[in-house]
Design an enzyme around this catalytic site. Sequence first.
Site, PDB file in Angstrom:
ATOM      1  CG  ASP A  78      -2.417   4.062  -1.661  1.00  0.00           C
ATOM      2  OD1 ASP A  78      -3.065   4.045  -2.729  1.00  0.00           O
ATOM      3  OD2 ASP A  78      -2.571   3.214  -0.770  1.00  0.00           O
ATOM      4  CB  SER A 126      -0.964  -0.037   1.191  1.00  0.00           C
ATOM      5  OG  SER A 126      -1.899   1.007   1.129  1.00  0.00           O
ATOM      6  CG  HIS A 127       0.208   3.797   3.319  1.00  0.00           C
ATOM      7  ND1 HIS A 127      -0.606   2.703   3.485  1.00  0.00           N
ATOM      8  CD2 HIS A 127       0.564   4.193   4.562  1.00  0.00           C
ATOM      9  CE1 HIS A 127      -0.740   2.457   4.786  1.00  0.00           C
ATOM     10  NE2 HIS A 127      -0.034   3.346   5.455  1.00  0.00           N
ATOM     11  CE  LYS A 161      -7.626   1.548   1.990  1.00  0.00           C
ATOM     12  NZ  LYS A 161      -7.895   0.374   2.833  1.00  0.00           N
ATOM     13  CG  ASP A 210      -2.680  -0.308  -2.888  1.00  0.00           C
ATOM     14  OD1 ASP A 210      -2.458   0.776  -2.323  1.00  0.00           O
ATOM     15  OD2 ASP A 210      -3.485  -1.141  -2.435  1.00  0.00           O
ATOM     16  CG  ASP A 242      -5.981   1.094  -1.375  1.00  0.00           C
ATOM     17  OD1 ASP A 242      -5.006   1.873  -1.301  1.00  0.00           O
ATOM     18  OD2 ASP A 242      -6.120   0.108  -0.608  1.00  0.00           O
ATOM     19  NE  ARG A 243      -4.019   3.286   2.720  1.00  0.00           N
ATOM     20  CZ  ARG A 243      -3.930   3.164   4.036  1.00  0.00           C
ATOM     21  NH1 ARG A 243      -3.896   4.235   4.800  1.00  0.00           N
ATOM     22  NH2 ARG A 243      -3.856   1.978   4.595  1.00  0.00           N
TER      23      ARG A 243
END
Length: 583
Positions: A333, A162-163, A434, A335, A337-338
Amino acid sequence: WNDPGSHKASLLFSCLPISSAPQGERAVAGYLSEFSSHPSTMDESPLQVLTLPTAPYPDQRPGTSGLRKKVYVFQSKRNYLHNFIQSIFSSIDLRDRQGSTMVLGGDGRYFNTTAIQVIVQMAAANGVGRLVIGQNGIMSTPAVSCVIRKFKAIGGILLTASHNPGGPDGDFGIKFNIANGGPAPEAVTEKIFQISRSIEEYAICPELRVDLVTLGKQTFDLENKFKPFTVEIVDSVESYANMLRNIFDFAELKELLSGENHIRIRLDAMHGAVGPYVKRILCEELGSPANSAINCIPQEDFGGQHPDPNLTYAADLVESMKSGQYDFGAAFDGDGDRNMILGKHGFFISPSDSVAVIAANIFCIPYFQHMGVRGFARSMPSSGALDIVAKATKIQLYETPTGWKFFGNLMDAGRLSLCGEESFGTGSDHIREKDGLWAVLAWLSILATRKQSVEEIMIEHWKTYGRNYYTRYDYEEVDVDTAVEMMLELEVIISDKAFIGQNFTVGEKTYQVEKADNFEYSDPVDGSISRNQGLRIIFKDGSRIIFRLSGTGSSGATIHLYVDSYEKEASEIFQDPQVVLVT
């Protein structure tokens, strides 16, 4: 993979990293990590399926976002990757796995391609019939969820942290999503963990090599398999874009971004997986100038940056927005999703406010005009801004533990349409993850309909519903035992009956404790109970202080402290949250 005809290899050096294998045996060990860019094809002899010995590791319990470790853990610990992947496959009933379709993709970080080749080899050996992979092995997390649902796959494996930072010294992660396209629920992740603790062998087809570049199908004939194994390399951007065309009014958005009175936008993909999606959808299709999207080429180390869309790590975007030349800004981010939303002059929209604004303007989005609105939800640590909109609109609100999988259960039951987390996550029931780009198009749809600026929309919202001043502090890489001890002692204090009713005065405001507990969630769909989700101190006016312990980082524990102070007086809604919450 327990087919009677499969070959069992007892040579331990086959399981060693290349650097550990004796010189004369490296060719055999190399099957596990050396890959050609050219795929094997059916005109060659059938490929062997091997079952190789291994030993378990005690630390492969997936967190809310899968298994995350430093890259060197996957590289240096013998079969660490293989063990966890085999545990995922073994958690799926053999009858469901045989001949099934699964999806595979990652955010492009370091070790992504190497891991994909191993997973392909293991998927074939474990009876998966078809593997759908994003071109170059890259697929945003929202796109993986979309593709799982489109292909009716039994699940998917996402390679992302992720982030978290990338590169050789950064983090790597593996997450398993189930057939609804969402993260695996606790019962599944616990099963994977238990298998990983006792694993003795794994199945692999070491000679299988897949071409990740060329779009289309590749087939492989395996020993003792009646049907060939198929790998399908897909353009995941197109599948995802087609889904968004059925949610938003692209003609209206194109007018907003490239019409006579168009707004100027600035989007930062932070060298993550979402870059190609931003370019194709926002620039090529909706007409925003090519230079309005930056850092759109995925890189293994995210350009040496931390791919976290917040005011600290997206500082370059914040500075460019402060110049006043852009009306709308957003960052994503690693991937995809954010998301972080900014207005002109860098006007910041907190994630909790963002989902509340979308909720209050939800019928600006055609999808909800047609589908209706079933319910709203937020993670427990998020501010209460969404609650106020839900109450005003008489729409059911759900408060869940942190983790998108809890939202997915409600969506599958037809109870939830829109949800969000304070950690820059926003989404709806179009998929089960998300979705950063969805959130950006939702905001642009609101701007197009209301013909107001980001700041004007936010201020009008505060005047209508009041404002939740909100902040979060993270204490990272804390010794696990010390963190647990602190949380236990704090729980004893707030559990004392004398604590309820206590008054705390800060400046001119007095806060009276109405409730204090360790948050427990009973899922209204399946009745499952999630305990110890965070300590809550709730005051009479709806303000809250929350302590939560998490372990999704690659090392140590993290203690999160959340402060949420509600203000309904119009004269008091224009202050700096950090000033308000400190004083």
